[in-house]
Design an enzyme around this catalytic site. Structure first.
Site, PDB file in Angstrom:
ATOM      1  N   LYS A  76       0.904  -1.145  -0.055  1.00 14.14           N
ATOM      2  CA  LYS A  76      -0.029   0.048  -0.088  1.00 14.14           C
ATOM      3  C   LYS A  76       0.685   1.036  -0.053  1.00 14.14           C
ATOM      4  CE  LYS A  76      -3.975   1.848   2.909  1.00 14.14           C
ATOM      5  NZ  LYS A  76      -4.615   1.599   3.811  1.00 14.14           N
ATOM      6  N   SER A 151      -9.688   1.844   3.011  1.00 18.19           N
ATOM      7  CA  SER A 151      -8.740   2.563   2.245  1.00 18.19           C
ATOM      8  C   SER A 151      -7.733   1.795   1.391  1.00 18.19           C
ATOM      9  CB  SER A 151      -7.954   3.624   3.052  1.00 18.19           C
ATOM     10  OG  SER A 151      -7.150   2.856   3.951  1.00 18.19           O
ATOM     11  N   SER A 175      -9.620  -0.989   7.005  1.00 19.90           N
ATOM     12  CA  SER A 175      -9.076  -0.730   5.784  1.00 19.90           C
ATOM     13  C   SER A 175      -8.495  -1.804   5.051  1.00 19.90           C
ATOM     14  CB  SER A 175      -8.308   0.548   5.910  1.00 19.90           C
ATOM     15  OG  SER A 175      -8.729   1.723   5.628  1.00 19.90           O
TER      16      SER A 175
HETATM   17  N1  GLN Z   1     -13.142   3.540   6.439  1.00 16.43           N
HETATM   18  C1  GLN Z   1     -12.435   3.967   7.676  1.00 16.43           C
HETATM   19  C2  GLN Z   1     -12.195   5.447   7.610  1.00 16.43           C
HETATM   20  O1  GLN Z   1     -12.499   6.026   6.794  1.00 16.43           O
HETATM   21  C3  GLN Z   1     -11.213   2.960   7.789  1.00 16.43           C
HETATM   22  C4  GLN Z   1      -9.936   3.520   7.530  1.00 16.43           C
HETATM   23  C5  GLN Z   1      -8.910   2.665   7.801  1.00 16.43           C
HETATM   24  O2  GLN Z   1      -8.932   1.572   8.446  1.00 16.43           O
HETATM   25  N2  GLN Z   1      -7.810   3.372   7.546  1.00 16.43           N
HETATM   26  O3  GLN Z   1     -11.520   5.829   8.735  1.00 16.43           O
END
Ligand code: GLN
Length: 475
Positions: A76, A151, A175
């Site tokens: 990532k 994400s 994410s």
């Molecule tokens: N969707 C969650 C957020 O927007 C998760 C983000 C993450 O785990 N990095 O914060």
């Protein structure tokens, strides 16, 4: 070459001299080239991956290769890889090159994994659809009109489209697991502190964990085994002994399993996911396991609690991007104050700015006790309740997400609609417990739907055993 289900298959062929790392890399590079429309890779390390493959092939011949020889990995775009660019999907890190390896990356390389490229993600890992990336969204390989989740959307899409065997993502509130669920692959959020965060760009430090996304439980288990453990560069990393995760066996004993009725009654839960879930519960009961519904009194406040605490931590973590030390600097600045202001205004995207402002607000004097302080107390209550559950039960089951992957481009006037999609995943980040998403179901329109399993802290090995066992109920 075929789409390999696990590293076991790959290594068997490598050691029978049927394939080499070099041919594997060629295969993935061709596939990456053919699937550019998915918008998954931000950068492909073609040349160096080929060179490294040759070196590892030599080691294999000499009998001195590491445990991950033959494993091709995507990372990532928020995980540091020495001498490679890194942007966290943001303009503000424009031109930034990492000077060191994340500990997780270092440990993968030490065991002869090959890193093939860096993949797309929501800006600073904030989002659930990959649409908050400066590079535009990646696409879901199961349906190009749909998001891959976020994400770590690029990581999940890369594995699902067979552009690598494993990808690293990061999970602050889901994410790793949510995109794994949307793309039909496995994704693990390990126990907080199991994997060093050194070299992971911080979003919310008391929530963040690096986690693997893969095609099989085995691949997830071996990668977790290699990248876990104490690291002097991250004082929060645990020194607890690492289990031999990869020697897990499918669960055999009769289990005690809990689920939360309140979570399943959530109105936004897709009816197909709900009926699959209850069908699984009755199969498990028939199989002789004890499955009980438990009361979880915090289901309404779990998402607000997560967003108050993570935005507070983010507002502090992201203050380092100031246009002075590294990354993007606005050309319209005249002095130090306008450098800060213009660089941050132009460099951050809308969602990141929203969260910095929200986080600054909940920490500000006069509001600290009402929001941040209260949310910290609620976090403790959620942790206590969850620990209590694991005194009486082996596992906690819930869907990974309330819905399957949604269409690219849906705009909501109210950003909290997106936030509510995280209802099932934020739980384990608030408590620190390990949680995995397994690709057990498909919807009528052929989209993947994941099941999430949580267990007690540092109990990853049993999580893998149970995941493997549950995959026999796949349909
Ligand atoms: N969707 C969650 C957020 O927007 C998760 C983000 C993450 O785990 N990095 O914060």
């Amino acid at each position: 070459m075929k789409n390999f289900n696990s590293l076991i298959e790959i290594q068997a062929l490598i050691f029978e001299n049927k394939i080499t790392c070099e041919t594997l890399i060629d295969y993935y590079l061709k596939r990456i080239n053919k699937t550019k429309n998915l918008n998954v890779f931000i950068e492909v390390f073609s040349k160096e991956a080929k060179i490294r493959a040759k070196e590892i092939d030599k080691k294999i011949k000499r009998g001195s290769s590491g445990k991950l020889a033959g494993l091709v990995v995507a990372i990532k775009d928020n995980i540091c890889f020495k001498n490679h660019k890194l942007s966290a999907g943001s303009k503000i890190l424009n031109g930034f090159t990492s000077l060191f390896n994340a500990t997780a990356v270092e440990r993968l390389l030490n065991e002869d994994a090959i890193i093939i490229g860096r993949v797309n993600c929501d800006e600073f890992a904030m989002g659930s659809s990959n649409e908050n990336s400066i590079y535009g969204p990646s696409k879901n390989p199961h349906n190009l009109k749909k998001v891959p989740g976020g994400s770590s959307g690029g990581s999940a899409a890369a594995v699902a489209a067979d552009l690598c065997q494993i990808a690293l993502g990061s999970d602050t509130g889901g994410s790793v697991r949510q995109p794994a669920s949307f793309c039909g692959v496995f994704g693990l959020k390990p126990t907080y502190a199991r994997i060093s965060r050194y070299g992971l760009i911080a979003y919310a430090s008391s929530f963040d964990q690096i986690g693997p996304i893969g095609k099989s439980v085995y691949d997830i288990s071996i990668v977790t085994e290699i990248i876990s453990g104490k690291d002097n560069m991250d004082s929060t990393s645990s020194s607890l002994k690492i289990d031999k995760y990869s020697t897990y066996k499918p669960q055999r004993k009769k289990l005690k399993i809990a689920f939360f009725e309140d979570y399943l009654n959530n109105l936004s839960l897709n009816t197909e996911i709900k009926s699959n879930f209850f069908e699984l519960i009755s199969k498990l009961k028939k199989d002789g396991h004890t499955v009980s519904s438990e009361i979880f009194p915090y289901s309404d406040i779990i998402v607000p609690c997560y967003y108050i605490l993570t935005t507070a931590e983010a507002s502090s973590n992201l203050s380092r991007y100031d246009g002075v030390n590294y990354g993007y600097r606005s050309s319209s600045s005249k002095d130090i104050n306008s450098t800060f202001k213009n660089s941050r205004t132009e460099g951050f995207g809308e969602e990141v700015k929203r969260r910095i402002m929200l986080g600054t607000f909940v920490l500000s004097s006069g509001y600290y006790d009402a929001y941040y302080g209260k949310a910290q107390k609620i976090r403790r209550l959620i942790q206590n309740k969850t620990n209590e559950i694991f005194k009486n039960y082996d596992y906690l089951l819930m869907p990974t997400t309330p819905n399957t992957a949604f269409d690219i481009g849906i705009k909501h006037d109210d950003p909290t609609i997106n936030f509510l999609q995280d209802i099932y995943t934020v739980h384990s980040n608030l408590t620190g417990h390990p949680a995995i998403s397994i690709p057990i179901w498909k919807s009528k329109d052929n989209m993947p739907m994941g099941l999430q399993i949580m267990t007690s802290n540092f109990n990853e090995k049993n999580l893998f055993s149970f995941s493997e066992f549950l995959m026999k109920f796949k349909h």
